[in-house]
Motif scaffolding. Structure first.
Motif, short mmCIF file in Angstrom:
data_model
loop_
_atom_site.label_atom_id
_atom_site.label_comp_id
_atom_site.label_asym_id
_atom_site.label_seq_id
_atom_site.Cartn_x
_atom_site.Cartn_y
_atom_site.Cartn_z
N UNK A 148 0.67 -1.03 0.26
CA UNK A 148 -0.27 -0.08 0.39
C UNK A 148 0.66 0.63 -0.19
N UNK A 149 0.17 1.94 -0.57
CA UNK A 149 1.29 3.91 -0.81
C UNK A 149 0.08 4.68 -0.53
N UNK A 150 1.16 5.87 0.27
CA UNK A 150 0.50 7.11 -0.08
C UNK A 150 1.29 8.09 -1.04
N UNK A 151 0.65 8.63 -2.08
CA UNK A 151 1.47 9.72 -2.35
C UNK A 151 0.92 11.31 -2.09
N UNK A 152 1.30 11.80 -2.03
CA UNK A 152 0.96 13.50 -1.77
C UNK A 152 1.28 14.22 -3.14
N UNK A 153 -0.07 15.01 -3.60
CA UNK A 153 0.53 15.73 -4.97
C UNK A 153 1.08 14.69 -5.65
N UNK A 154 1.06 13.50 -6.25
CA UNK A 154 1.10 13.08 -7.13
C UNK A 154 2.97 12.61 -6.85
N UNK A 155 3.04 12.95 -5.58
CA UNK A 155 4.70 12.12 -4.70
C UNK A 155 4.07 11.23 -4.41
N UNK A 156 4.93 10.41 -4.41
CA UNK A 156 4.79 9.12 -2.72
C UNK A 156 5.85 9.31 -1.70
N UNK A 157 4.82 9.25 -1.05
CA UNK A 157 5.51 9.57 0.84
C UNK A 157 5.69 8.96 1.83
N UNK A 158 4.75 7.50 1.07
CA UNK A 158 4.77 6.77 2.45
C UNK A 158 5.23 4.77 1.12
N UNK A 159 5.50 3.85 1.36
CA UNK A 159 4.65 2.17 1.73
C UNK A 159 5.35 1.46 2.37
N UNK A 160 4.41 0.54 2.25
CA UNK A 160 4.31 -0.38 3.35
C UNK A 160 4.24 -1.93 2.70
N UNK A 161 4.34 -2.74 3.11
CA UNK A 161 4.36 -4.17 2.51
C UNK A 161 3.03 -4.97 4.40
N UNK A 162 2.19 -5.99 4.21
CA UNK A 162 1.85 -5.96 5.22
C UNK A 162 2.36 -7.23 5.48
N UNK A 163 3.75 -7.73 5.05
CA UNK A 163 4.18 -8.60 5.43
C UNK A 163 5.15 -8.27 6.71
N UNK A 164 5.29 -6.99 6.25
CA UNK A 164 6.51 -6.60 7.35
C UNK A 164 5.89 -5.73 9.05
N UNK A 165 4.60 -6.02 9.21
CA UNK A 165 3.85 -5.86 10.43
C UNK A 165 4.40 -6.88 11.49
N UNK A 166 4.38 -6.25 12.53
CA UNK A 166 5.14 -6.55 13.64
C UNK A 166 4.08 -7.36 14.21
N UNK A 167 3.12 -7.12 14.57
CA UNK A 167 2.01 -7.89 14.64
C UNK A 167 0.85 -8.39 13.77
#
Ligand code: MG
Length: 201
Positions: free
Chosen positions: A129-148
């Motif tokens: 999953x990813x968040x873009x702000x004004x078209x620029x990528x700011x956060x990329x996450x992967x559920x496989x990296x969840x601690x819990x």
């Protein structure tokens, strides 16, 4: 309904917040008045440092208490994307004084959510999953990296709190949180597909 948020569920985010990686899930609540299903968000005047935290969100589909981890998957049926808006300046002050965070996290419209899909349509251990702000990528996450994992979170929280149909669980944000400003356009993606759009006004 209630909104349960998991804090520090990605090691790299805990690190950027200069927090310890937790040994058990950390959770807090947002009230139903935090939920925002519209695309316009109005910047509140009590903060000067409003941060985005993009998070995968579980929708609870069945009442449950003391849910065992192995059965936790039966208690949510949909996954979506939300933003755990955080007034970072207010949160820092609360943390300084060891006070609760609600002022910084539970204000009106602090929990925008986008669309939900059936969980079967996703490979739960491998969601990007990813968040873009004004078209620029700011956060990329992967559920496989969840601690819990999703199931661990449900099992843990339901020891203390009865989960009810329609409750939402924000499962934590990856690294890259940052400030938004009036005029910003936020867009959230799950596996490259747009799930959430938000205009900061
Ligand atoms: Mg969060």
């Amino acid at each position: 309904m209630k909104i349960i948020c998991i804090g520090r569920n990605y090691a790299e985010h805990a690190k950027e917040m200069k927090s310890d990686v937790p040994t058990e899930p950390v959770f807090f609540f947002k009230p139903d008045t935090s939920l925002l299903k519209e695309e316009d968000f109005y910047y509140p005047d009590f903060t000067k440092d409003l941060h985005h935290e993009i998070e995968l969100v579980l929708k609870i589909s069945k009442v449950g208490k003391n849910i065992e981890e192995q059965f936790a998957h039966k208690y949510y049926d949909e996954i979506g994307l939300g933003i755990d808006f955080t007034a970072r300046d207010l949160q820092a002050k609360c943390k300084e004084k060891s006070l609760p965070w609600e002022k910084a996290k539970a204000f009106d419209n602090a929990a925008p959510v986008g669309k939900f899909v059936k969980k079967e349509s996703l490979d739960l251990g491998n969601i990007q999953f990813e968040l873009k702000v004004n078209g620029v990528s700011k956060q990329i996450g992967h559920s496989k990296d969840l601690i819990f994992s999703f199931d661990k979170v449900i099992a843990y929280v339901s020891q203390f709190v009865t989960l009810k149909t329609g409750d939402l669980i924000y499962t934590g944000t990856p690294e890259g949180v940052g400030a938004v400003k009036i005029g910003d356009k936020l867009e959230g993606f799950v596996n490259g597909e747009s799930f959430l759009k938000l205009n900061i006004k």
